[in-house]
Design an enzyme around this catalytic site. Structure first.
Site, mmCIF file in Angstrom:
data_model
loop_
_atom_site.group_PDB
_atom_site.id
_atom_site.type_symbol
_atom_site.label_atom_id
_atom_site.label_comp_id
_atom_site.label_asym_id
_atom_site.label_seq_id
_atom_site.Cartn_x
_atom_site.Cartn_y
_atom_site.Cartn_z
ATOM 1 N N ASP A 321 20.104 47.752 70.348
ATOM 2 C CA ASP A 321 20.939 47.896 69.159
ATOM 3 C C ASP A 321 20.986 46.518 68.507
ATOM 4 O OD1 ASP A 321 22.927 48.896 67.351
ATOM 5 O OD2 ASP A 321 24.424 47.859 68.567
ATOM 6 N N ASP A 513 26.238 47.814 72.583
ATOM 7 C CA ASP A 513 27.573 47.256 72.820
ATOM 8 C C ASP A 513 28.464 48.188 73.616
ATOM 9 O OD1 ASP A 513 28.330 49.214 71.046
ATOM 10 O OD2 ASP A 513 28.794 47.848 69.410
ATOM 11 N N ASP A 517 27.375 53.196 71.011
ATOM 12 C CA ASP A 517 26.067 53.588 71.516
ATOM 13 C C ASP A 517 26.128 54.316 72.843
ATOM 14 O OD1 ASP A 517 24.581 52.356 69.365
ATOM 15 O OD2 ASP A 517 25.144 50.440 70.237
#
Length: 620
Positions: A321, A513, A517
């Site tokens: 991410d 994080d 996600d």
């Protein structure tokens, strides 16, 4: 060394001295067989009474086939064949091996207990009348005020109400650099207060705090066994009965078929039993994984179980991410481009006042860049969905938002094509300029990507941010692939496609994080969460948690896992290879009891020594 280990060591030394005395007496004097037996029984029972007891209990409870049973049958059989010295030696060396592995496991558990030192013993609760009372952290409700003095651990997650200090996060992250905190900053449990008095308002119960979750995670890591551990468990379940049957056949069939020689074939069968003991595998394989998890934890890498460590070793693709993983997730004004006749200060001030009613990180960055202007000058803020805001500033209409807002309001503006978030500002229909706001790349992000590429790992970034911003970050870091403007379900879809493209044993890891996600973290073969602030989703959804949010620790985690698997495979080959050779030699009558001792205890000691290498994890 524990009291039990000291007691065992003392018993080994006493038994060894008794054994040497018995050997000297029987060799120096001509004694009848029964007298030799009585002399050797003294060291035999001194060193082996617990093995015999466990073997008998195993038979009573119908759990016959274990190493205690094998040792008991082999040594009692040797005594019956008048091989007194060999019987005592086998039991003595077996106990030396057991002591050695107990010490190794103790060292491994000590590495975990060092992490357990983060557990707070008490909390200083401030009452309404100002009194400070020492209480159990479990009894502190949310919203309480805790006093943390110099050198004390923060017992529960919270927010600093008063004071400023530096916090040592070494126990959580493995980093020696302290973190400075002041009023309004979030703090997590387990950190040690440095040089100032802090008052903290708790935001969680102790059971939900970072330290409690970490301790629970590490304590239960042994429950998630790796495939190699499960293989050894299944192997031992069938292997031990098989060798017992093999030894029985070896003792009975050849004399019946060939005629006579019962003593020789029974001796070979007993040697076969000693050689066959699977101690080296049963002990060293779990110890390798336990050591790997403990060593990684000291570097701020929390691995939930042996299966996750095994998967880490086979990663060939890491998907990242962007925000909060490769970038800091904190926005800052990187450039202001005022229109002609407008100063930079005026542009930033008008933008900040227009956004003063918003709590968005972008709005916060504008206020910080403008020097926190007087927000009383702004009124009647109105959000325009998907475009920006319209606010009355000093009685004049100020617009702040994206290019679509300018177009909708018919304002002639100068497009800004730089990578980042662009805020266009206009006042009473006049274009004032544009402000570029960018998310900063983490200091170790490039190091993380370079380390993964050096290890032959493919790197991919998924983000919901704009294409231009994503491409810029991708180019700066040298990523292999970049996919931008993705919604959460789009990220899952991309991961599904990447999983479908895998070949062989390669595994896919996703690093995020842990908050937005969670679905992707759970779908990947290995979910790696940035857990510096101890988010619940990070610890619950991920398989691996990086406690200092440093993406370069992924490379260290992979190196640790690969080292662990290499040691596991080395031990499997060593143990099975040596035992296979010695079993054949034993059945042929070439290997005697002393060779059996080496095949059992010697290989176990070598395997445990090899496994103990996992207790040392080199930090980057």
């Amino acid at each position: 060394m524990t009291k039990k280990q000291k007691k065992t060591l003392k018993r080994i030394i006493v038994s060894a001295l008794l054994y040497l005395t018995a050997a000297l007496l029987t060799s120096a004097l001509t004694l009848p067989g029964w007298a030799c037996l009585m002399i050797f029984l003294i060291p035999y029972l001194t060193i082996g009474y617990d093995v015999l007891r466990k073997a008998v209990l195993g038979i009573i409870h119908r759990e016959v086939f274990d190493e205690n049973f094998l040792m008991a049958v082999a040594t009692v059989g040797a005594l019956c064949l008048r091989e007194y010295s060999e019987a005592v030696a086998v039991m003595l060396f077996y106990q030396i091996g057991e002591f050695f592995q107990s010490y190794a496991v103790g060292k491994s558990r000590q590495s975990i207990s060092e992490l357990m030192d983060i557990r707070p013993d008490s909390a200083n609760l401030e009452r309404a009348d100002g009194r400070v009372e020492v209480v159990d952290p479990d009894n502190v409700p949310i919203g309480s005020v805790l006093v943390v003095r110099t050198g004390e651990k923060i017992p529960i997650d919270g927010v600093v109400l008063e004071g400023e200090s530096s916090l040592s996060t070494a126990a959580l992250t493995g980093e020696s650099k302290p973190r400075f905190v002041r009023c309004g900053d979030e703090v997590i449990s387990g950190c040690v207060n440095g040089d100032g008095l802090l008052k903290i308002k708790t935001t969680k119960l102790y059971g939900q705090s970072t330290v409690a979750k970490i301790l629970d995670l590490v304590e239960n890591s042994s429950l998630k066994k790796a495939r190699a551990e499960n293989f050894i468990t299944r192997f031992a379940h069938y292997y031990t009965p098989a060798v017992c049957i093999g030894a029985l056949i070896l003792a009975v069939v050849p004399p019946l078929v060939l005629g006579g020689g019962w003593s020789e074939w029974i001796s070979r069968a007993l040697t076969f039993l000693v050689i066959s003991c699977p101690c080296a595998l049963v002990i060293s394989i779990p110890l390798s994984f336990f050591g790997g998890i403990g060593g990684a934890s000291r570097s701020g890498i929390l691995v939930k179980g042996g299966n996750d460590l095994e998967n880490l070793a086979h990663i060939d693709t890491v998907v990242f991410d962007k925000t909060g993983t490769l970038t800091k997730g904190t926005f800052a004004v990187s450039r202001a481009e005022p229109a002609q006749g407008i100063s930079r200060e005026e542009l930033l001030e008008q933008a900040a006042l227009a956004e003063s009613f918003s709590s968005h990180p972008i709005s916060k960055s504008l206020r910080e860049a403008a020097g926190a202007p007087d927000t009383r000058r702004a009124a009647n803020a109105r959000e325009i969905a998907g475009q920006g805001v319209c606010t009355q500033v000093d009685g004049r209409t100020v617009l702040a938002g994206n290019a679509r807002l300018m177009e909708e309001q018919g304002i002639a503006f100068v497009p800004n094509n730089r990578a980042g978030t662009i805020v266009y500002v206009a006042r009473d229909g006049q274009f004032l300029g544009s402000v570029l706001i960018a998310d900063e790349v983490k200091e170790n992000a490039r190091k993380a990507i370079d380390g993964l590429k050096a290890a032959g790992v493919r790197t991919v970034m998924l983000t919901g941010d704009s294409e231009s911003v994503a491409r810029k970050v991708g180019e700066d870091l040298g990523l292999d692939e970049v996919h931008a403007e993705l919604l959460p379900d789009g990220k899952v879809q991309q991961v599904e496609e990447l999983l479908a493209d895998r070949s062989g044993r390669g595994k896919l890891a996703f690093a995020g994080d842990g908050i937005n996600d969670a679905p992707v973290l759970m779908r990947a073969d290995v979910g790696i969460a940035m857990g510096a602030m101890g988010s619940d989703a990070a610890i619950e959804a991920a398989d691996v948690v990086l406690m200092d949010d440093d993406p370069s620790k992924i490379t260290l985690a992979m190196k640790t896992a690969r080292k662990c698997m290499r040691i596991v495979y080395e031990n499997i080959v060593l143990a099975l290879g040596v035992k296979a050779i010695c079993l054949i030699l034993g059945a042929m009558g070439i290997a005697n009891m002393w060779a059996a001792v080496f095949a059992d205890v010697g290989v176990m000691v070598l395997a445990v020594l090899n496994a103990m290498r996992m207790l040392s994890v080199k930090k980057q």
